[in-house]
Design a protein around this motif. Structure first.
Motif, PDB file in Angstrom:
ATOM      1  N   ARG A 203       0.557  -1.322  -0.545  1.00  0.00           N
ATOM      2  CA  ARG A 203      -0.295   0.273  -0.314  1.00  0.00           C
ATOM      3  C   ARG A 203       0.619   1.142   0.288  1.00  0.00           C
ATOM      4  O   ARG A 203       0.705   2.341  -0.809  1.00  0.00           O
ATOM      5  CB  ARG A 203      -1.059  -0.341   1.498  1.00  0.00           C
ATOM      6  N   GLU A 341      -7.352   3.025   4.394  1.00  0.00           N
ATOM      7  CA  GLU A 341      -6.413   1.933   4.643  1.00  0.00           C
ATOM      8  C   GLU A 341      -5.739   1.570   3.275  1.00  0.00           C
ATOM      9  O   GLU A 341      -5.199   0.960   3.256  1.00  0.00           O
ATOM     10  CB  GLU A 341      -7.440   0.549   4.462  1.00  0.00           C
ATOM     11  N   THR A 342      -5.778   2.398   2.191  1.00  0.00           N
ATOM     12  CA  THR A 342      -4.782   2.311   1.442  1.00  0.00           C
ATOM     13  C   THR A 342      -2.955   3.315   0.990  1.00  0.00           C
ATOM     14  O   THR A 342      -2.249   3.405   0.233  1.00  0.00           O
ATOM     15  CB  THR A 342      -5.728   2.587  -0.503  1.00  0.00           C
ATOM     16  N   THR A 345       0.634   3.306   4.833  1.00  0.00           N
ATOM     17  CA  THR A 345       0.726   2.152   5.398  1.00  0.00           C
ATOM     18  C   THR A 345       2.245   0.836   5.553  1.00  0.00           C
ATOM     19  O   THR A 345       2.402   1.998   4.554  1.00  0.00           O
ATOM     20  CB  THR A 345      -0.782   1.100   5.570  1.00  0.00           C
ATOM     21  N   PRO A 350      -5.180  -4.488   0.401  1.00  0.00           N
ATOM     22  CA  PRO A 350      -6.013  -4.546   1.158  1.00  0.00           C
ATOM     23  C   PRO A 350      -6.908  -5.184   1.052  1.00  0.00           C
ATOM     24  O   PRO A 350      -6.819  -6.025  -0.185  1.00  0.00           O
ATOM     25  CB  PRO A 350      -7.055  -3.012   0.901  1.00  0.00           C
ATOM     26  N   LYS A 353     -12.571  -7.093   0.532  1.00  0.00           N
ATOM     27  CA  LYS A 353     -13.903  -6.861   1.292  1.00  0.00           C
ATOM     28  C   LYS A 353     -15.195  -8.154   0.467  1.00  0.00           C
ATOM     29  O   LYS A 353     -16.022  -8.340   1.899  1.00  0.00           O
ATOM     30  CB  LYS A 353     -14.435  -5.543   0.744  1.00  0.00           C
ATOM     31  N   HIS A 470     -10.557  -1.195  -5.275  1.00  0.00           N
ATOM     32  CA  HIS A 470      -9.845  -0.690  -4.645  1.00  0.00           C
ATOM     33  C   HIS A 470      -9.488   0.591  -4.898  1.00  0.00           C
ATOM     34  O   HIS A 470      -8.661   1.177  -5.160  1.00  0.00           O
ATOM     35  CB  HIS A 470      -8.471  -1.211  -3.883  1.00  0.00           C
ATOM     36  N   LEU A 473      -6.183   3.227  -4.777  1.00  0.00           N
ATOM     37  CA  LEU A 473      -4.617   2.036  -4.159  1.00  0.00           C
ATOM     38  C   LEU A 473      -3.735   2.345  -5.251  1.00  0.00           C
ATOM     39  O   LEU A 473      -1.961   2.216  -4.396  1.00  0.00           O
ATOM     40  CB  LEU A 473      -5.096   1.091  -4.326  1.00  0.00           C
TER      41      LEU A 473
END
Length: 489
Positions: A203, A341-342, A345, A350, A353, A470, A473
């Motif tokens: 990510r 979340e993308t 980090t 990710p 889902k 995503h 991303l």
């Protein structure tokens, strides 16, 4: 004539000199030599000297710097409609005018680059086997001179075999490079995205490093969408000036494998027209047209079962969403809106889902039979080739895949009109064209032992697969920072 106070300063410089520098008033017009002026206009640098007056667009200004006595401005000069090359102008600067000239030069570069990063650090990958085998020649002749004139920092490597770019991206020092520039068709960017996606810090790597394409292959959709051109030299200029732009990436799961798609997924006539005509590469782009027409006359159908997670169902709402982004870049185009979340980090990709194609169908999804499917085409970009604007409502980072489905039993004349409508820009509004924004889908081909599935123009096994978007991303460079260059809806 407007003016502003310079804030240029060196923390280690003489404090007295810094006070003098801070008081320099930056005028838009700089007098150079005896009979010349350089003026910062609205969109262009206006050059007036004894020879003539001309306007040089800021977008074409590559760099500006001082030698001991001269100011030199390097720029991209239009040689023909599809070719540019570096050129320069140089004027003497009086020593007594040096502080003013330095402040003016800084303002020029601010205008020339705007939101774009200067002196990008590029890992350049050249596929010597792609297209007609001319990538290395095109890079040396058309691309590298532009990068060097812009003072980009470049590190060039040849790919040696299929999948080599995956390995390079997996091991890339993401603190050393801002951009991976692919001199190739669309295959190399596909490999680079997947190499970055394979990393433990996927990510972070995908957010930090921009992936771009310099059109040196037979399929150059990425360049058309982000640069608006299939010209290597023009694409080089637009990448030098490109603005970091978040890009949706799509996780594809097939059997026990997960990989990334940045461009398109297709089953049916488009996939077969592309992949089943590899033996006709000598025809160039005409091989796709030939393959399409052959299958059109046969009225080929591709039975399947399909389940989708629909986001926007009707074309009018899709059009409204697109036009809102066209007028207001902030909601979608801003890096500040990249999902948490993308970004930022060190973790891998990710989590999914909706699970994988091997899992039970997600709650709320219904599997529908498409017994006479003629074309299933899902796109994350607008142009799939030059003049092939299949997805005019596509946006770089709206969290959606644009999905087109067409029944295979429509008449041959209607099918032919659909094919021609893609180029004319009327495809979207045709009544028989189903166009939806979807977050995810699962497609299960049936009644065929063999067939063609294309992911980003690459052949994958003819098996069920699932796709999940995503949002934001990936990262690319674009001219606008928020939309594609293709005409929209």
């Amino acid at each position: 004539m407007s003016s502003e106070t310079s804030t240029i300063g060196d923390p280690f410089a003489d404090p007295i000199a810094e006070v003098a520098r801070a008081e320099v008033v930056i005028e838009d017009t700089l007098i150079v030599g005896r009979n010349a002026t350089l003026t910062l206009g609205t969109d262009s640098l206006v050059i007036l000297d004894s020879k003539n007056t001309r306007a040089l667009p800021f977008h074409n200004v590559l760099w500006a710097e001082f030698s001991e006595l001269d100011l030199t401005i390097r720029f991209a000069q239009q040689v023909s409609k599809e070719f540019i090359q570096p050129a320069f102008i140089s004027y003497p600067i009086e020593k007594t005018n040096r502080l003013t000239a330095e402040a003016w030069l800084s303002k020029l570069l601010d205008r020339a680059y705007g939101e774009s990063q200067r002196r990008k650090r590029m890992k350049v990958l050249i596929n010597p086997f792609g297209g007609k085998g001319n990538a290395q020649k095109l890079y040396s002749r058309d691309i590298e001179p532009i990068f060097l004139a812009a003072r980009s920092v470049i590190d060039v490597e040849m790919t040696q075999y299929q999948g080599h770019a995956v390995e390079i991206a997996e091991k890339l020092d993401i603190e050393t490079y801002d951009v991976v520039a692919c001199c190739s068709g669309d295959g190399l960017p596909h490999e680079v995205f997947n190499g970055l996606g394979n990393r433990r810090d996927a990510r972070k790597a995908l957010s930090k490093v921009a992936v771009v394409q310099l059109p040196c292959g037979t399929g150059n959709a990425m360049s058309w969408n982000l640069n608006g051109t299939g010209s290597p030299s023009l694409a080089a200029l637009h990448i030098v000036k490109g603005i970091q732009t978040p890009l949706d990436l799509v996780s594809i799961t097939q059997s026990n494998r997960r990989f990334l798609s940045f461009l398109s997924q297709s089953v049916g006539i488009v996939a077969e027209s592309d992949l089943a005509t590899e033996h006709l590469r000598w025809m160039g782009e005409n091989r796709f047209t030939y393959g399409f027409l052959v299958r059109l006359l046969r009225k080929t159908v591709y039975p399947c079962d399909l389940a989708v997670k629909v986001t926007v169902e009707d074309k009018q709402s899709i059009r409204q969403q697109y036009r809102q982004e066209l007028n207001d870049r902030a909601p979608v185009g801003s890096r500040a809106n990249r999902p948490a979340e993308t970004e930022g980090t060190s973790e891998g990709l990710p989590p999914l889902k909706y699970g994988t194609v091997e899992d039970d169908l997600p709650d709320g999804w219904e599997l529908a039979a498409y017994d006479t499917l003629g074309n299933f085409y899902a796109g994350n970009m607008a142009w799939m080739a030059a003049n092939a604007n299949f997805f005019p409502a596509a946006l770089p980072s709206d969290g959606n895949i644009d999905l087109v489905c067409i029944d295979g039993h429509i008449g041959r004349l209607t099918a032919l009109k659909s094919f021609l409508a893609v180029e004319s820009g009327t495809f979207y509004d045709m009544e028989h064209v189903s166009y939806r924004k979807v977050e995810s889908f699962r497609i299960i081909p049936r009644n065929q032992k063999t067939g063609y599935i294309s992911i980003d123009g690459e052949k994958v096994p003819f098996e069920p697969f699932q796709a999940e978007t995503h949002r934001g991303l990936g990262t690319v460079l674009s001219k606008s920072g928020h939309i594609y260059e293709a005409p929209g809806v």
